[in-house]
Design an enzyme around this catalytic site. Structure first.
Site, PDB file in Angstrom:
ATOM      1  N   GLY A 253       1.105  -1.742   4.273  1.00  0.00           N
ATOM      2  CA  GLY A 253       1.734  -0.433   4.147  1.00  0.00           C
ATOM      3  C   GLY A 253       2.836  -0.279   5.172  1.00  0.00           C
ATOM      4  O   GLY A 253       4.023  -0.438   4.886  1.00  0.00           O
TER       5      GLY A 253
ATOM      6  N   ASP B  36      -4.537   3.659  -2.469  1.00  0.00           N
ATOM      7  CA  ASP B  36      -5.700   3.943  -1.628  1.00  0.00           C
ATOM      8  C   ASP B  36      -6.258   5.325  -1.944  1.00  0.00           C
ATOM      9  O   ASP B  36      -5.614   6.331  -1.690  1.00  0.00           O
ATOM     10  CB  ASP B  36      -5.291   3.865  -0.155  1.00  0.00           C
ATOM     11  CG  ASP B  36      -5.004   2.435   0.261  1.00  0.00           C
ATOM     12  OD1 ASP B  36      -5.930   1.608   0.218  1.00  0.00           O
ATOM     13  OD2 ASP B  36      -3.836   2.131   0.600  1.00  0.00           O
TER      14      ASP B  36
ATOM     15  N   HIS C 224      -0.719  -1.261  -4.687  1.00  0.00           N
ATOM     16  CA  HIS C 224      -2.035  -0.934  -4.112  1.00  0.00           C
ATOM     17  C   HIS C 224      -2.119   0.569  -3.845  1.00  0.00           C
ATOM     18  O   HIS C 224      -1.302   1.136  -3.114  1.00  0.00           O
ATOM     19  CB  HIS C 224      -2.199  -1.730  -2.809  1.00  0.00           C
ATOM     20  CG  HIS C 224      -3.532  -1.603  -2.142  1.00  0.00           C
ATOM     21  ND1 HIS C 224      -4.622  -2.358  -2.489  1.00  0.00           N
ATOM     22  CD2 HIS C 224      -3.945  -0.801  -1.121  1.00  0.00           C
ATOM     23  CE1 HIS C 224      -5.655  -2.048  -1.713  1.00  0.00           C
ATOM     24  NE2 HIS C 224      -5.271  -1.091  -0.878  1.00  0.00           N
TER      25      HIS C 224
ATOM     26  N   GLY D 217      -3.291  -3.559   8.952  1.00  0.00           N
ATOM     27  CA  GLY D 217      -2.575  -4.212  10.052  1.00  0.00           C
ATOM     28  C   GLY D 217      -1.904  -5.519   9.667  1.00  0.00           C
ATOM     29  O   GLY D 217      -1.667  -6.383  10.517  1.00  0.00           O
TER      30      GLY D 217
ATOM     31  N   SER E  38       0.862  -1.186   0.000  1.00  0.00           N
ATOM     32  CA  SER E  38       0.000   0.000   0.000  1.00  0.00           C
ATOM     33  C   SER E  38       0.895   1.231   0.000  1.00  0.00           C
ATOM     34  O   SER E  38       1.620   1.489   0.968  1.00  0.00           O
ATOM     35  CB  SER E  38      -0.890   0.003   1.242  1.00  0.00           C
ATOM     36  OG  SER E  38      -1.375   1.325   1.431  1.00  0.00           O
TER      37      SER E  38
ATOM     38  N   MET F 180      -9.106   8.030  -1.170  1.00  0.00           N
ATOM     39  CA  MET F 180     -10.068   8.408  -0.109  1.00  0.00           C
ATOM     40  C   MET F 180     -10.611   9.799  -0.398  1.00  0.00           C
ATOM     41  O   MET F 180      -9.878  10.662  -0.862  1.00  0.00           O
ATOM     42  CB  MET F 180      -9.367   8.405   1.253  1.00  0.00           C
ATOM     43  CG  MET F 180      -8.643   7.095   1.574  1.00  0.00           C
ATOM     44  SD  MET F 180      -8.083   7.065   3.277  1.00  0.00           S
ATOM     45  CE  MET F 180      -7.034   5.591   3.249  1.00  0.00           C
TER      46      MET F 180
ATOM     47  N   HIS G  94      -7.909   0.918  -4.795  1.00  0.00           N
ATOM     48  CA  HIS G  94      -8.902   0.690  -3.739  1.00  0.00           C
ATOM     49  C   HIS G  94      -9.642   1.999  -3.500  1.00  0.00           C
ATOM     50  O   HIS G  94      -9.099   2.935  -2.914  1.00  0.00           O
ATOM     51  CB  HIS G  94      -8.141   0.212  -2.485  1.00  0.00           C
ATOM     52  CG  HIS G  94      -8.983  -0.002  -1.269  1.00  0.00           C
ATOM     53  ND1 HIS G  94      -8.437  -0.205  -0.017  1.00  0.00           N
ATOM     54  CD2 HIS G  94     -10.333  -0.065  -1.097  1.00  0.00           C
ATOM     55  CE1 HIS G  94      -9.411  -0.374   0.874  1.00  0.00           C
ATOM     56  NE2 HIS G  94     -10.570  -0.286   0.239  1.00  0.00           N
TER      57      HIS G  94
ATOM     58  N   ASP H 288      -6.472  -6.304   4.032  1.00  0.00           N
ATOM     59  CA  ASP H 288      -5.880  -4.968   4.031  1.00  0.00           C
ATOM     60  C   ASP H 288      -6.105  -4.335   5.398  1.00  0.00           C
ATOM     61  O   ASP H 288      -7.248  -4.160   5.819  1.00  0.00           O
ATOM     62  CB  ASP H 288      -6.571  -4.152   2.918  1.00  0.00           C
ATOM     63  CG  ASP H 288      -6.025  -2.751   2.746  1.00  0.00           C
ATOM     64  OD1 ASP H 288      -5.076  -2.376   3.445  1.00  0.00           O
ATOM     65  OD2 ASP H 288      -6.578  -2.026   1.881  1.00  0.00           O
TER      66      ASP H 288
ATOM     67  N   MET I  77     -12.023   4.193  -1.689  1.00  0.00           N
ATOM     68  CA  MET I  77     -12.790   4.423  -0.458  1.00  0.00           C
ATOM     69  C   MET I  77     -13.505   5.752  -0.635  1.00  0.00           C
ATOM     70  O   MET I  77     -13.187   6.760  -0.004  1.00  0.00           O
ATOM     71  CB  MET I  77     -11.842   4.437   0.749  1.00  0.00           C
ATOM     72  CG  MET I  77     -11.375   3.043   1.132  1.00  0.00           C
ATOM     73  SD  MET I  77      -9.877   3.053   2.116  1.00  0.00           S
ATOM     74  CE  MET I  77      -8.676   3.101   0.795  1.00  0.00           C
TER      75      MET I  77
ATOM     76  N   GLY J  23      -9.522   3.949   6.216  1.00  0.00           N
ATOM     77  CA  GLY J  23      -9.303   5.387   6.422  1.00  0.00           C
ATOM     78  C   GLY J  23      -7.856   5.759   6.702  1.00  0.00           C
ATOM     79  O   GLY J  23      -7.402   6.800   6.250  1.00  0.00           O
TER      80      GLY J  23
ATOM     81  N   MET K 118     -11.597  -6.033   4.598  1.00  0.00           N
ATOM     82  CA  MET K 118     -10.797  -5.089   5.386  1.00  0.00           C
ATOM     83  C   MET K 118     -10.568  -5.657   6.777  1.00  0.00           C
ATOM     84  O   MET K 118     -11.511  -6.121   7.428  1.00  0.00           O
ATOM     85  CB  MET K 118     -11.515  -3.738   5.506  1.00  0.00           C
ATOM     86  CG  MET K 118     -11.639  -2.933   4.227  1.00  0.00           C
ATOM     87  SD  MET K 118     -10.066  -2.468   3.478  1.00  0.00           S
ATOM     88  CE  MET K 118      -9.298  -1.484   4.761  1.00  0.00           C
TER      89      MET K 118
HETATM   90  C1  DX5 Z   1      -6.559   1.658   4.970  1.00  0.00           C
HETATM   91  C2  DX5 Z   1      -5.999   1.316   3.601  1.00  0.00           C
HETATM   92  C3  DX5 Z   1      -4.819   0.451   3.653  1.00  0.00           C
HETATM   93  C4  DX5 Z   1      -3.663   0.971   4.497  1.00  0.00           C
HETATM   94  C5  DX5 Z   1      -3.051  -0.216   5.151  1.00  0.00           C
HETATM   95  O1  DX5 Z   1      -7.813   2.211   4.862  1.00  0.00           O
HETATM   96  O2  DX5 Z   1      -6.956   0.655   2.789  1.00  0.00           O
HETATM   97  O3  DX5 Z   1      -4.382   0.025   2.366  1.00  0.00           O
HETATM   98  O4  DX5 Z   1      -2.711   1.674   3.778  1.00  0.00           O
HETATM   99  O5  DX5 Z   1      -2.033   0.248   5.963  1.00  0.00           O
HETATM  100  P1  DX5 Z   1      -1.328  -0.642   7.068  1.00  0.00           P
HETATM  101  O6  DX5 Z   1      -0.679  -1.796   6.363  1.00  0.00           O
HETATM  102  O7  DX5 Z   1      -0.358   0.314   7.658  1.00  0.00           O
HETATM  103  O8  DX5 Z   1      -2.396  -1.079   8.025  1.00  0.00           O
HETATM  104 ZN    ZN Z   2      -6.280  -0.280   0.804  1.00  0.00          ZN
END
Ligand code: DX5
Ligand code: ZN
Length: 212
Positions: free
Chosen positions: A192, A35, A33, A172, A8, A37, A66, A170, A68, A142, A137
């Site tokens: 990420g 993100d 990936h 943690g 990510s 938002m 992705h 996706d 959001m 977010g 998720m």
């Molecule tokens: C969160 C995103 C993820 C995020 C994951 O809403 O969709 O892709 O970047 O980040 P980590 O791996 O740090 O949890």
């Molecule tokens: Zn994501």
């Protein structure tokens, strides 16, 4: 099923996105990936189609976008034109999920549908045949850097029983939580914080696949 790794870019250095993209590609990543938002579907703002377009010539890897965002249908074509290979929309953001899925396909991209941790996988029942990927998720969408929610594991197991395409996780994801989600049936790891903070990103990517 082979485990794939999709870094990510949310946790990358945004001042050096091209360099960071090449760095994870060279280290063995499978997809990039991104993100997106909108400050409405989630309380954060990130990047749009301009960044997808800028990264398209930088890498040969598929761009896994992705979304959001509320009303994703409005932006599907612009993301595909920018170079998105796969577009994942949130079921919670679609008024008519089956219609949005069809629109992604006819815009020319692979289709994913994402679910927040508390959304029942059964909202996908009507479109399992029509999608390439389900994104379960493992944090509330977010922000990067949140803690993995183990309560999503039974949902991965239940979906795996009826769905033989990609199950992506996706939020943690690190070496330990990746192992838990792989045993439950997930095959695409988005990460990420874990990857971009790693001293050795090649080794960190391998660890998400369960390789030494
Ligand atoms: C969160 C995103 C993820 C995020 C994951 O809403 O969709 O892709 O970047 O980040 P980590 O791996 O740090 O949890
Ligand atoms: Zn994501």
């Amino acid at each position: 099923m082979k485990t794939l790794v999709a870094p990510s870019m949310l946790s990358a250095d945004f001042g050096k996105l091209a360099e960071e993209t090449r760095r994870v590609e060279l280290a063995g990543a499978d997809w990039i990936h991104l993100d997106v938002m909108d400050g409405h579907f989630v309380p954060n703002l990130t990047v749009g189609p301009g960044v997808v377009k800028a990264l398209r010539p930088v890498t040969r890897l598929p761009l896994d976008v992705h979304l959001m965002i509320e009303n994703p249908e409005r932006y599907l074509e612009v993301f595909v034109e920018a170079g998105a290979d796969r577009i994942t929309v949130h079921a919670e953001a679609c008024a008519d999920l089956a219609r949005t899925v069809k629109k992604v396909r006819s815009a020319g991209a692979q289709v994913g549908v994402a679910l927040r941790p508390r959304t029942d996988w059964k909202v996908l029942s009507g479109c399992l045949e029509a999608i390439d990927l389900a994104l379960l998720m493992t944090v509330n969408p977010g922000f990067g850097g949140q803690a993995f929610m183990p309560e999503v594991l039974p949902k991965i197991e239940a979906l795996r029983e009826v769905f033989d395409r990609h199950i992506q996780v996706d939020g943690g994801i690190n070496d330990k939580t990746a192992a838990q989600t792989r045993s439950a049936g997930a095959d695409v790891m988005v990460a990420g914080t874990y990857l971009f903070r790693a001293a050795d990103v090649r080794q960190a990517i391998a660890s998400l696949r369960g390789e030494p």
